[in-house]
Design a protein around this motif. Structure first.
Motif, mmCIF file in Angstrom:
data_model
loop_
_atom_site.group_PDB
_atom_site.id
_atom_site.type_symbol
_atom_site.label_atom_id
_atom_site.label_comp_id
_atom_site.label_asym_id
_atom_site.label_seq_id
_atom_site.Cartn_x
_atom_site.Cartn_y
_atom_site.Cartn_z
ATOM 1 N N ASP A 211 10.609 -31.038 8.372
ATOM 2 C CA ASP A 211 11.020 -29.809 7.930
ATOM 3 C C ASP A 211 12.283 -29.908 7.027
ATOM 4 O OD1 ASP A 211 10.466 -28.723 11.282
ATOM 5 O OD2 ASP A 211 9.080 -28.398 9.292
ATOM 6 N N THR A 235 10.921 -22.501 5.462
ATOM 7 C CA THR A 235 12.080 -22.784 6.625
ATOM 8 C C THR A 235 13.355 -22.327 6.073
ATOM 9 O OG1 THR A 235 10.707 -24.830 6.851
ATOM 10 C CG2 THR A 235 12.828 -24.806 7.837
ATOM 11 N N GLU A 236 14.091 -21.734 7.159
ATOM 12 C CA GLU A 236 15.268 -21.277 6.854
ATOM 13 C C GLU A 236 16.401 -22.346 7.316
ATOM 14 O OE1 GLU A 236 15.272 -17.693 5.335
ATOM 15 O OE2 GLU A 236 17.078 -18.283 6.330
ATOM 16 N N GLY A 283 18.847 -25.339 14.541
ATOM 17 C CA GLY A 283 17.659 -25.191 15.031
ATOM 18 C C GLY A 283 16.825 -26.618 14.883
ATOM 19 N N ARG A 285 15.072 -29.849 16.262
ATOM 20 C CA ARG A 285 14.599 -30.562 17.520
ATOM 21 C C ARG A 285 14.827 -31.998 17.273
ATOM 22 N NH1 ARG A 285 9.190 -30.005 18.345
ATOM 23 N NH2 ARG A 285 9.911 -27.914 19.331
ATOM 24 N N LEU A 307 12.517 -29.102 13.100
ATOM 25 C CA LEU A 307 13.061 -28.178 13.724
ATOM 26 C C LEU A 307 12.162 -27.612 14.895
ATOM 27 C CD1 LEU A 307 13.881 -25.967 10.338
ATOM 28 C CD2 LEU A 307 15.276 -27.758 11.528
ATOM 29 N N SER A 308 13.123 -26.797 15.772
ATOM 30 C CA SER A 308 12.758 -26.351 16.998
ATOM 31 C C SER A 308 11.286 -25.422 16.696
ATOM 32 C CB SER A 308 13.872 -25.570 17.682
ATOM 33 O OG SER A 308 14.802 -26.425 17.721
ATOM 34 N N SER A 309 11.417 -24.898 15.618
ATOM 35 C CA SER A 309 10.373 -24.022 15.241
ATOM 36 C C SER A 309 8.895 -24.516 15.545
ATOM 37 C CB SER A 309 10.545 -23.134 14.045
ATOM 38 O OG SER A 309 10.870 -24.250 13.113
ATOM 39 N N ARG A 310 8.907 -25.877 15.355
ATOM 40 C CA ARG A 310 7.484 -26.493 15.470
ATOM 41 C C ARG A 310 7.083 -26.601 16.987
ATOM 42 N NH1 ARG A 310 6.120 -31.420 12.469
ATOM 43 N NH2 ARG A 310 6.716 -31.177 10.455
ATOM 44 N N GLU A 312 6.084 -27.721 20.431
ATOM 45 C CA GLU A 312 6.549 -28.865 21.304
ATOM 46 C C GLU A 312 6.197 -30.255 21.037
ATOM 47 O OE1 GLU A 312 9.602 -27.572 23.428
ATOM 48 O OE2 GLU A 312 9.006 -29.346 23.775
#
Lengths: 720, 386
Positions: A211, A235-236, A283, A285, A307-310, A312
């Protein structure tokens, strides 16, 4: 023991043993061994055509194939040699399988021949052997076929797996190469560093399907600066780019910096403090980083994160660190190649500049031109705002000798500066070595003030040392302190060396000219002295003597004709001596030259010359004494040579004064072929002309006469 | 001038200082020894013992093994070391050891047998084999050796013992102490070699058919559980006999496998599996064999000794023996008892005519002179050397 009991059981035991064999060959061997054991025989063998399939009872490698095949083939022939026992009768039984095979058995001893039951047993065993061997044969084939098939399947699976793996790897490599090429193209096109780093961040991020990609530079004091960032569309991200921030202990960058190796930080779970904040704020991961090595030291790191937004499950696959490291290494190579190239280009430029200056030095260009060239070359090479050359004076001040400014800057117009306060010039003067000032704001003094007013912010300089003593300094000034190249003092020093050499050369030349001029002047004075002595001393006395002789002559009474003749003779002699003396004196230093100048002196020469001489001198007036002397002797020598060697009919002597130069030309119509190397006359002329800084040109093509052209400067050039 | 062939024996108490060295000294009566044979009881430090022997003999080939008792001229004993030496230019001897025998017994036998030299000048040959007495199938070892040697070379030897502990036996080769191995000495001599084989047992009762067997077990006889049949034949009540009493009973009642020649090959029954009702045997008793219960009395056993001894001498074809090697079954020892075995040894010594004697009590005897069979139990095997 009734055979009916014993026989079947033996056969059963035989069957069991033979059937336990795993291959056809083993079955055959088992059969012969067990048959021999069962019947207490020494020898047992299975023979097929001319081959012994199995045999027992012979020493290793000593199976008598011929003997056995003979027995098998010939029903009548039944004698067999048993090792250690001699010849014995052999029993034979035909086998169904192998086709045409024979089972042979031989027993030593008196009871050697098989009894009826034993023969039956042997036949039974032979049948069992056939069946067992045939079955094993089929099983062998089947087994072999199955093994081959299994092997093929395994091999195929392996190949398929390998192929798939290769395919994957290939795709990865193609991706890497494409990424690398894009970055390399930027580097080759000499794009800005910023653009290149941004490309690196993006390519790294895309390559690893992440990301975010970033290039981080490590600074001193455990700080870092993110110099480039790329984020996937949509992506922010929020991280200060271009700002120096401290490196968090335990963070990925800290790991990479500490270990110098590719690293991974998974999860940031359990992170506390600063790290937790990073995780929450950004954010993240998981993140991997690979070190960027420049010149053997760690410059920074390329990082790539997910990023965590991915979801798991999705994270950077194992081996990503190594791929990133490989990519970064290739990059470093590409960048350092281009860096090396630009370094080489820079060196080449520098060498060219030095060479141009050196050429000027070698051709002995007048110093002002040389200094001007030096300052210009240096300014361009060092990318400076102003480059200048100063000479230190005995009173502790400095004189500007040359300066070169970039198009945006004025040229300093001063000629003279005092060296109070702090300045590079003052530092160099006091230390005798190179000096540097990175900030001109602070220092006081006229020198810094001057340059500050021109917009310069930093300075460097190196001393000019001529023959062991400090002569002057070369200075370079820059607007932007960041623009000062590394090793500036060293590079300036290369130029100061050349300048010092030029100055040294010029000084030597001037010394030489002065020395030679002195020699000529001294010689002239000596000649003048001699002439004076001759005139004042000897000539006067001779004149007086001549007068007295005349008087004596008049006093002689008539009638002494012989006395009168003798007196007259003496008188003539005296006059001739006088004339000679006068000649000599004129040759030494013609008084007419000192008193009348060139015009009269040359006219006198021309009158006395043995070759008809035509003068063209016009009105030239008086000229400096060394010039007149040089001109006179040159013409005198030239006329003498023309008389002696040239076989000329006429000589033209022309004089002209123009542009502060006296131009003399002596031309005859004689043989030509005059060679300065032969005859010291011309060399003496050359010396004399050189001594006054003049120029002599001799043209004497054989058969075309000789012409001599001399140019003498009327102002002696002080070469200091 | 040393004799062309010589044979000497030295003995000693294994626990004494430098026992190996002193026994070797006694046996090395000349300088040109060709083979050392060492028999000794399993002891604490066999390696030291062998080293002591080697320190006297240097690099002369050496084989040997542990025993269930040693035999020498002056009588049988335990805890001793017996060193027999063959020497002189009349012998050409080479040795071999095959380690890891249990992985492939047949191959081990073959590997060991390959050391036999065959110079034309020394026409009399024999392979002396010493095997690990706890190997599962000694017959396989002999088959392997036979496949290399053929019918023309006799084999003699014994299966190493370990004082009846049945845990681990050792074999010696050179300076090495091995286990689970087969060691051999191939002897070629200018003088005759004679072998005598006797046991003294006779068949008792009707033969039984081995209807079920597996390696080292007899599972069924005449289609009935082997143990039951065995006990029946012995007249023992199955319920009455305690398992621990069976070995003693079986000791005096081995089985004999019927052979074409009429002579049985005796097989040692060591114990029984009272659950599966099968009998354990040290050697193979193949399915389909006909077996008989064997019995003997002491005089018969002793007589067998004398016969074996004289037979081996007779086989020398008129030459006098220089010495004898004896391989005696440990079962015979148990049966003869102390007094019996002393008589046995004296009998042997007589047969040897005063020549030196060396040997041991083994877990199996090897003698192959006729046909393929070579493994014996309850047997005395004598090799006479002339």
């Amino acid at each position: 023991m009734p055979a009916s009991t014993w026989f079947p059981q033996q056969l059963v035991a035989f069957l069991e043993a033979v059937w336990s064999a795993r291959t056809e060959a083993a079955a055959g061997l088992m059969a012969v061994e067990r048959a021999a054991e069962a019947l207490d025989a020494e020898i047992a063998a299975i023979v097929c055509a001319d081959r012994v399939v199995a045999a027992v009872g012979y020493p290793e490698g000593a199976i008598p194939v011929r003997e056995l095949t003979l027995i098998a083939a010939d029903g009548a022939h039944r004698e067999l040699t048993v090792p250690g026992a001699g010849v014995c009768r052999a029993a034979t039984v035909s086998l169904d399988y192998p086709a045409g095979a024979t089972f042979i058995l031989a027993r030593a001893g008196p009871g050697g021949s098989l009894g009826h039951d034993e023969a039956s047993l042997l036949r039974g065993m032979a049948r069992v052997t056939s069946v067992a061997m045939r079955t094993q044969h089929l099983l062998d084939d089947e087994r072999a076929a199955r093994e081959e098939s299994d092997r093929q399947v395994t091999e195929n699976a392996r190949l398929l797996a390998e192929l798939t793996q290769r395919q994957v790897r290939l795709t990865e490599l193609v991706g890497e190469q494409a990424a690398l090429r894009r970055v390399a193209t930027l580097v080759a096109a000499q794009a800005d560093a910023d653009r290149i780093l941004a490309a690196v961040a993006e390519e790294a991020g895309r390559l690893l399907v992440a990301d975010m990609g970033a290039v981080v530079k490590f600074g001193p004091d455990e700080c870092m600066t993110v110099v480039a960032i790329w984020t996937r569309e949509g992506t922010e991200f929020d991280f200060p780019v271009g700002e120096k921030v401290p490196i968090e202990g335990g963070s990925l960058t800290a790991q990479v910096l500490r270990s110098g190796r590719p690293s991974r930080l998974e999860g940031y779970r359990g992170a506390t403090g600063g790290l937790a904040e990073i995780r929450d704020r950004l954010g993240l991961r998981s993140i991997i980083g690979a070190p960027i090595m420049v010149g053997g030291r760690i410059w920074g790191t390329v990082t790539v994160s997910v990023l965590s937004s991915r979801p798991e499950a999705e994270t950077l696959p194992a081996g990503s660190e190594q791929r990133l490291a490989d990519f970064t290494e290739l990059l470093a190579t590409a960048i350092s190649n281009s860096q090396a190239r630009s370094e080489l280009a820079r060196l080449a430029e520098e060498q060219a500049a030095l060479r141009r200056v050196a050429t000027l030095v070698a051709t002995g260009t007048a110093s002002a031109d040389l200094f001007g060239a030096v300052t210009t070359e240096m300014r361009v090479l060092l990318n400076a705002g102003v480059a200048s050359l100063l000479r230190y004076e005995a009173d502790g001040t400095a004189t500007f000798l040359a300066a070169s400014s970039d198009p945006n800057t004025e040229v300093p117009l001063l000629s003279h500066l005092t060296l109070e306060g702090r300045s590079v010039a003052a530092a160099v003067l006091s230390s005798g070595g190179p000096a540097r000032l990175d900030d001109l704001e602070g220092p006081s003094g006229s020198v810094p003030a001057v340059f500050r007013s021109l917009g310069m912010r930093s300075a460097a300089g190196a001393p000019i040392v001529v023959e062991g003593s400090l002569w002057g300094v070369i200075l370079a000034h820059w607007r932007d302190p960041e623009a000062v190249p590394p090793d500036t003092e060293g590079r300036i020093a290369q130029f100061t060396q050349l300048v010092a050499t030029a100055i040294s050369n010029a000084a030597s030349r001037a010394q030489l000219a002065a020395s030679r001029a002195r020699i000529v002047v001294t010689a002239d004075e000596t000649r003048r002295r001699i002439e004076r002595d001759l005139h004042d001393g000897i000539q006067q006395r001779l004149v007086t003597l001549a007068f007295r002789l005349r008087m004596t002559q008049d006093a002689i009474p008539p009638g002494h004709a012989d006395l009168l003749a003798a007196m007259s003779h003496a008188d003539e002699e005296l006059i001739s001596i006088l004339d000679e003396l006068r000649e000599i004196s004129r040759g030494v230093h013609p008084a007419i030259l000192s008193e009348g100048g060139l015009g009269p002196a040359l006219r006198s020469l021309a009158r006395r010359a043995s070759v008809p001489t035509v003068l063209g001198i016009g009105e030239i007036g008086r000229l400096p004494q060394p010039v007149e002397a040089a001109a006179y002797y040159v013409v005198s020598e030239a006329l003498t040579n023309a008389a002696k060697h040239a076989n000329a009919t006429v000589v033209h002597v022309d004089l002209e004064v123009k542009d502060s130069t006296l131009r003399i030309s002596v031309a005859d119509d004689g043989n030509g072929g005059a060679d300065p190397a032969q005859g010291s006359g011309i060399i003496g002329l050359i010396d004399r002309v050189d001594a006054v800084g003049g120029k002599l040109t001799l043209r004497s093509p054989p058969g075309e006469g000789t012409s001599l052209v001399i140019e003498l400067p009327l102002k002696l050039d002080a070469a200091t | 001038m040393p004799p062309h062939r010589w044979f000497a024996v030295g003995t000693g108490d294994a626990s004494a200082d430098d026992a190996g060295g002193r026994a070797a000294d006694a046996a090395l009566i000349h300088d040109d020894a060709k083979l050392l044979i060492v028999f000794c009881s399993p002891a604490e430090n066999l390696q030291d013992l062998i080293a002591q022997v080697r320190s006297r003999s240097g690099g002369v080939p050496l084989i040997g093994c542990t025993t269930a008792g040693e035999i020498a001229r002056d009588g049988p004993r335990d805890g001793s070391v017996v060193v027999a030496v063959l020497g002189g230019d009349g012998f050409v001897i080479d040795t071999a050891a095959a380690a890891g025998a249990s992985e492939d017994l047949r191959d081990a036998g073959a590997r060991a047998a390959r050391c036999l030299p065959s110079p034309a000048s020394h026409p009399h040959r024999v392979l002396l084999l010493l095997t690990d007495g706890l190997a599962s199938d000694q017959d396989e070892i002999i088959r392997g050796a036979y496949s290399v040697l053929g019918a023309g070379v006799p084999m003699v030897g014994g299966c190493a013992g370990d004082g009846l502990k049945m845990t681990r036996t050792f074999q010696f080769h050179g300076d090495r102490v091995l286990t689970d191995s087969v060691v051999a000495a191939g002897i070629a001599s200018t003088g005759p070699l004679g072998i005598g084989v006797q046991h003294g047992w006779r068949a008792a009762g009707e033969p039984m058919l081995v209807t079920g067997s597996s390696p080292n077990r007899v599972d069924s006889l005449d289609d009935r559980p082997a143990l039951d049949v065995f006990l029946e034949r012995l007249g023992a009540e199955p319920g009455q006999l305690r398992p621990e009493d069976l070995p003693a009973l079986a000791l005096t009642h081995p089985l004999g496998i019927s052979r074409h020649s009429g002579e049985e090959q005796v097989r040692f029954i060591t114990s029984a599996d009272f659950t599966r009702r099968s009998l354990f045997s040290t050697a193979q008793i193949p399915q389909g064999s006909l077996v008989c219960l064997m019995e003997a009395d002491i005089s018969a056993v002793l007589a067998a000794t004398t016969v074996a001894g004289y037979a081996s001498v007779a086989a020398l074809g008129g030459s006098s023996p220089l010495g004898m090697l004896a391989f005696d079954c440990v079962a015979r020892r148990s049966i003869l008892g102390q007094e019996g075995i002393e008589k046995e040894i004296h009998g042997l010594a007589d047969a040897a005519g005063g020549a030196p004697l060396a040997g041991f009590y083994s877990y199996g005897e090897i003698a192959r002179t006729r046909g393929m069979r070579g493994l014996h139990n309850y047997t005395l095997v004598i090799l006479s050397v002339a």
